[in-house]
Scaffold this motif. Structure first.
Motif, PDB file in Angstrom:
ATOM      1  N   LEU A   1       0.824  -1.198   0.000  1.00 15.95           N
ATOM      2  CA  LEU A   1       0.000   0.000   0.000  1.00 15.95           C
ATOM      3  C   LEU A   1       0.864   1.255   0.000  1.00 15.95           C
ATOM      4  CD1 LEU A   1      -2.607  -1.053   2.729  1.00 15.95           C
ATOM      5  CD2 LEU A   1      -2.961  -1.023   0.240  1.00 15.95           C
ATOM      6  N   PRO A   2       0.385   2.361  -0.569  1.00 15.44           N
ATOM      7  CA  PRO A   2       1.090   3.637  -0.414  1.00 15.44           C
ATOM      8  C   PRO A   2       1.217   3.980   1.060  1.00 15.44           C
ATOM      9  CG  PRO A   2      -0.628   3.810  -2.088  1.00 15.44           C
ATOM     10  CD  PRO A   2      -0.835   2.501  -1.406  1.00 15.44           C
ATOM     11  N   ILE A   3       2.266   4.688   1.427  1.00 19.17           N
ATOM     12  CA  ILE A   3       2.497   4.934   2.845  1.00 19.17           C
ATOM     13  C   ILE A   3       1.384   5.760   3.476  1.00 19.17           C
ATOM     14  CG2 ILE A   3       4.993   4.694   2.662  1.00 19.17           C
ATOM     15  CD1 ILE A   3       5.224   7.719   2.684  1.00 19.17           C
ATOM     16  N   ASP A   4       0.666   6.549   2.675  1.00 20.53           N
ATOM     17  CA  ASP A   4      -0.422   7.349   3.255  1.00 20.53           C
ATOM     18  C   ASP A   4      -1.729   6.565   3.349  1.00 20.53           C
ATOM     19  OD1 ASP A   4      -0.737   7.282   0.487  1.00 20.53           O
ATOM     20  OD2 ASP A   4      -1.643   9.270   0.378  1.00 20.53           O
ATOM     21  N   GLU A   5      -1.715   5.297   2.910  1.00 22.37           N
ATOM     22  CA  GLU A   5      -2.917   4.463   3.005  1.00 22.37           C
ATOM     23  C   GLU A   5      -2.745   3.285   3.951  1.00 22.37           C
ATOM     24  OE1 GLU A   5      -4.369   3.197  -0.796  1.00 22.37           O
ATOM     25  OE2 GLU A   5      -4.149   5.189  -1.711  1.00 22.37           O
ATOM     26  N   ASP A   6      -1.535   3.060   4.446  1.00 23.85           N
ATOM     27  CA  ASP A   6      -1.281   1.905   5.308  1.00 23.85           C
ATOM     28  C   ASP A   6      -1.155   2.358   6.762  1.00 23.85           C
ATOM     29  OD1 ASP A   6      -0.486  -0.405   6.570  1.00 23.85           O
ATOM     30  OD2 ASP A   6       1.010  -0.944   5.067  1.00 23.85           O
ATOM     31  N   PRO A   7      -2.120   2.006   7.622  1.00 28.04           N
ATOM     32  CA  PRO A   7      -2.046   2.407   9.043  1.00 28.04           C
ATOM     33  C   PRO A   7      -0.820   1.856   9.751  1.00 28.04           C
ATOM     34  CG  PRO A   7      -4.236   1.590   8.469  1.00 28.04           C
ATOM     35  CD  PRO A   7      -3.347   1.259   7.316  1.00 28.04           C
ATOM     36  N   ALA A   8      -0.212   0.796   9.172  1.00 29.57           N
ATOM     37  CA  ALA A   8       0.955   0.193   9.819  1.00 29.57           C
ATOM     38  C   ALA A   8       2.247   0.952   9.530  1.00 29.57           C
ATOM     39  CB  ALA A   8       1.103  -1.264   9.369  1.00 29.57           C
ATOM     40  N   TYR A   9       2.214   1.911   8.591  1.00 36.23           N
ATOM     41  CA  TYR A   9       3.433   2.655   8.270  1.00 36.23           C
ATOM     42  C   TYR A   9       3.824   3.542   9.443  1.00 36.23           C
ATOM     43  CZ  TYR A   9       6.540   6.175   6.296  1.00 36.23           C
ATOM     44  OH  TYR A   9       7.599   7.017   6.072  1.00 36.23           O
ATOM     45  N   ASP A  10       5.100   3.467   9.816  1.00 34.32           N
ATOM     46  CA  ASP A  10       5.618   4.234  10.946  1.00 34.32           C
ATOM     47  C   ASP A  10       6.618   5.273  10.430  1.00 34.32           C
ATOM     48  OD1 ASP A  10       6.626   5.239  13.286  1.00 34.32           O
ATOM     49  OD2 ASP A  10       7.565   3.355  13.952  1.00 34.32           O
ATOM     50  N   PRO A  11       6.264   6.561  10.429  1.00 34.44           N
ATOM     51  CA  PRO A  11       7.182   7.582   9.921  1.00 34.44           C
ATOM     52  C   PRO A  11       8.467   7.701  10.729  1.00 34.44           C
ATOM     53  CG  PRO A  11       5.291   8.600  10.985  1.00 34.44           C
ATOM     54  CD  PRO A  11       4.984   7.144  10.881  1.00 34.44           C
ATOM     55  N   ALA A  12       8.475   7.203  11.966  1.00 32.10           N
ATOM     56  CA  ALA A  12       9.697   7.225  12.766  1.00 32.10           C
ATOM     57  C   ALA A  12      10.634   6.069  12.399  1.00 32.10           C
ATOM     58  CB  ALA A  12       9.355   7.162  14.258  1.00 32.10           C
ATOM     59  N   ASN A  13      10.155   5.131  11.611  1.00 28.61           N
ATOM     60  CA  ASN A  13      10.976   4.052  11.050  1.00 28.61           C
ATOM     61  C   ASN A  13      10.690   3.968   9.544  1.00 28.61           C
ATOM     62  OD1 ASN A  13      12.243   2.537  13.496  1.00 28.61           O
ATOM     63  ND2 ASN A  13      10.094   2.858  14.067  1.00 28.61           N
ATOM     64  N   PRO A  14      11.002   5.035   8.826  1.00 20.50           N
ATOM     65  CA  PRO A  14      10.497   5.165   7.455  1.00 20.50           C
ATOM     66  C   PRO A  14      11.092   4.184   6.457  1.00 20.50           C
ATOM     67  CG  PRO A  14      12.091   6.893   7.924  1.00 20.50           C
ATOM     68  CD  PRO A  14      11.843   6.179   9.216  1.00 20.50           C
TER      69      PRO A  14
END
Length: 593
Positions: free
Chosen positions: A314-327
């Motif tokens: 998924l795009p990073i803005d659509e995946d709730p599991a994406y962690d911007p602090a561990n990009p």
């Protein structure tokens, strides 16, 4: 003398007539066949087709193929820190080009390549009685396919252009008016259809030459550019069928494709060869390597990094599991296969690009040795300004030993592109979306492995977004992003977004950019990112420090602009227009110039 300009078109179509006595002598050294006798044997036909292949990417800029430089200079995928004008591209990057900006090298080299091909096609009948019919037809097929390839480059960049499929026997014969783009595309398709009927069918994959699969793949690419989706789909399916017959398949290891070890892969359908035995190398290491003897001159942007999907597809803005602090964690595996990420050990050195990291370590026999961090621009300005390096096409071992040149072949076309063309043709014609998803999932499976996140069938708009994201990441740093932008009509949006560098303080990073329907990354807040235009001097950030260090000598890489009413086509070079006029003919210019 009367046929000399069929060999040498030193500028555009016709300027090879100047000083032709000297060039004629160069072409006919003692003991070698002349234009009157050449093309008379099978070995001479082989030499001729090899020479045509050698022009597959004739324009090399700073030791790098033209299309690769275009991706770095003219799109959101890369930043190219340039010191000089190159073939008009610096002017094009900020929409300051005009007909005299320098595009003649691009224009003329395509015509030189076409002239070489026409010369073979126009004279190869001399060998018809001394080679087998199969061999003769096969040579002809290869030349026809290459002529279509060269004209496709011209049409993509210049639109309507003069079309010649013969050898001019006098200067007047060569002053041809511009033909409509659609007419030239029809002729290219016809050449490829004839090539498909003539080319050898018994070849297997891994050949360093055009095969039936390549002919159909070129046809699919050209038809897609023309928005003839039915023809593109049929040609893509024919290419995949031919590939299965010829034993051509995707390389199991995606990253290996872009190394010396990957050069024998059957996935590669067309390449620009580099070879130590020929003395022909490129400067991939020098331009893209780390800042230890290399320049780090071209680098991937944060804009591209954020376009890679998550491990869930998924795009990073659509995946709730994406962690911007561990990009950089839990991302599509093609990210680390293509890009050197901060913290990676690369060329035996731990790569760290943060501007505060003045030291790093080098591994020697497994032992860490502290060294100054030349990959930090506070230590070695201007080190990699975006914070990332290209892994793709860099010879890591050779770079680590100080090698600036490489002999890695540049891939012009590979089988993965055929799957992408098939999917796009289906999506744009609003066809069977399951078949489009299946084509994309072939690439996802290769990238992720058996447990890949499958593309789920959706409506046309959502499938288009997935396709454009997949093309961007599958083909990153392969010379496709700029031409994709041309075809999709999105260059003004692509160039309108500022290029930025890595997250400044990763562990406290919270911002997530948005990914639009064209796969372009947008940043409403850039405060958490490293501004590559700034400089750190004695611990103090100097805004626009990049500008202050230029002293008027370098192009500001961030000054990008685009005029949509003009910039989708390059200008016809003014020198070519002047040459026509001086001889009593007219060559028209593209709109807006």
């Amino acid at each position: 003398m009367k046929k000399i300009f069929s060999y040498i078109l030193s500028f555009g179509l016709l300027a090879g007539i100047v000083s032709c006595e000297d060039k004629y002598l160069d072409l006919e050294p003692l003991g070698q066949p002349t234009d009157v006798t050449f093309f008379s044997t099978e070995s001479q036909l082989q030499l001729a087709i090899n020479a045509i292949y050698g022009r597959s990417e004739a324009v090399m800029l700073e030791g790098t193929p033209l299309t690769l430089v275009m991706d770095q200079w003219l799109t959101d995928n890369g930043l190219y820190r340039i010191t000089d004008e190159l073939a008009g591209l610096r002017a094009l990057s900020n929409s300051q080009q005009d007909p005299g900006s320098g595009f003649e090298s691009i224009y003329s080299n395509y015509y030189k390549s076409i002239a070489r091909t026409n010369n073979m096609l126009g004279n190869m009948d001399r060998a018809k009685d001394v080679v087998t019919e199969e061999a003769f037809n096969d040579f002809k097929a290869q030349a026809l396919a290459m002529r279509a390839f060269f004209y496709h480059g011209l049409v993509q960049f210049f639109g309507d252009v003069p079309y010649l499929d013969f050898n001019p026997t006098s200067p007047v014969d060569g002053f041809v008016a511009r033909a409509p783009k659609a007419e030239i595309i029809t002729k290219m398709i016809a050449d490829l259809d004839l090539a498909a009927s003539l080319i050898r069918k018994d070849l297997t994959g891994g050949q360093e030459r055009i095969t039936l699969t390549t002919v159909y793949a070129l046809k699919a690419r050209i038809a897609l550019f023309a928005k003839d989706y039915s023809t593109a789909l049929t040609a893509a399916n024919n290419a995949l069928t031919a590939a299965a017959t010829q034993g051509i398949s995707l390389n199991q290891d995606y990253a290996q494709l872009f190394t010396i070890d990957g050069e024998g892969s059957s996935e590669i359908l067309m390449r620009q060869p580099f070879n130590e035995d020929w003395g022909k190398s490129n400067y991939f290491n020098l331009r893209m390597g780390y800042r230890y003897g290399m320049y780090s001159q071209t680098a991937p942007t944060q804009n591209l990094i954020d376009a890679y999907p998550t491990v869930n597809g998924l795009p990073i803005d659509e995946d709730p599991a994406y962690d911007p602090a561990n990009p950089w964690e839990n991302r599509d595996p093609r990210l680390r296969a293509s890009v050197v990420i901060p913290g990676d050990v690369w060329g035996n050195i731990k790569y760290e690009s943060h501007r505060d990291s003045l030291y790093t370590y080098r591994l020697v026999d497994g032992v860490k040795n502290k060294i100054g961090n030349n990959n930090c621009r506070s230590k070695s300005w201007p080190a990699c300004l975006t914070g990332y390096l290209w892994r793709k096409y860099v010879d890591e071992a050779h770079m680590a030993s100080g090698g600036k040149t490489t002999y890695i072949d540049f891939i012009i076309m590979r089988l993965a592109e055929v799957y992408l063309i098939k999917a796009e043709a289906i999506i744009e014609s609003n066809g069977n979306m399951q078949e489009a998803a299946d084509a994309l999932n072939v690439l996802r499976e290769r990238a992720y492995g058996a447990n890949y996140p499958a593309v789920v069938v959706a409506d046309q708009a959502k499938m288009r977004k997935i396709l454009r994201m997949e093309r961007r990441i599958e083909l990153a740093n392969e010379g496709h992003r700029y031409t994709d932008g041309l075809r999709w009509g999105i260059l003004e949006d692509m160039r309108g977004e500022a290029l930025i560098g890595r997250p400044l303080n990763v562990t406290s990073h919270t911002f997530i950019p948005s990914i639009d329907e064209n796969g372009i990354t947008h940043y409403s807040d850039r405060s958490q990112y490293d501004d590559w235009r700034s400089l750190l001097v004695n611990g103090v950030v100097v805004p626009d420090g990049y500008d202050s260090r230029l002293y008027g000598n370098w192009q500001n890489a961030h000054e990008r602009a685009f005029n949509p009413s003009r910039d989708y086509l390059l200008p016809i070079p003014q020198k070519e227009i002047d040459l026509y006029e001086a001889n009593g003919f007219t060559l028209t210019q593209n709109p807006g110039y």
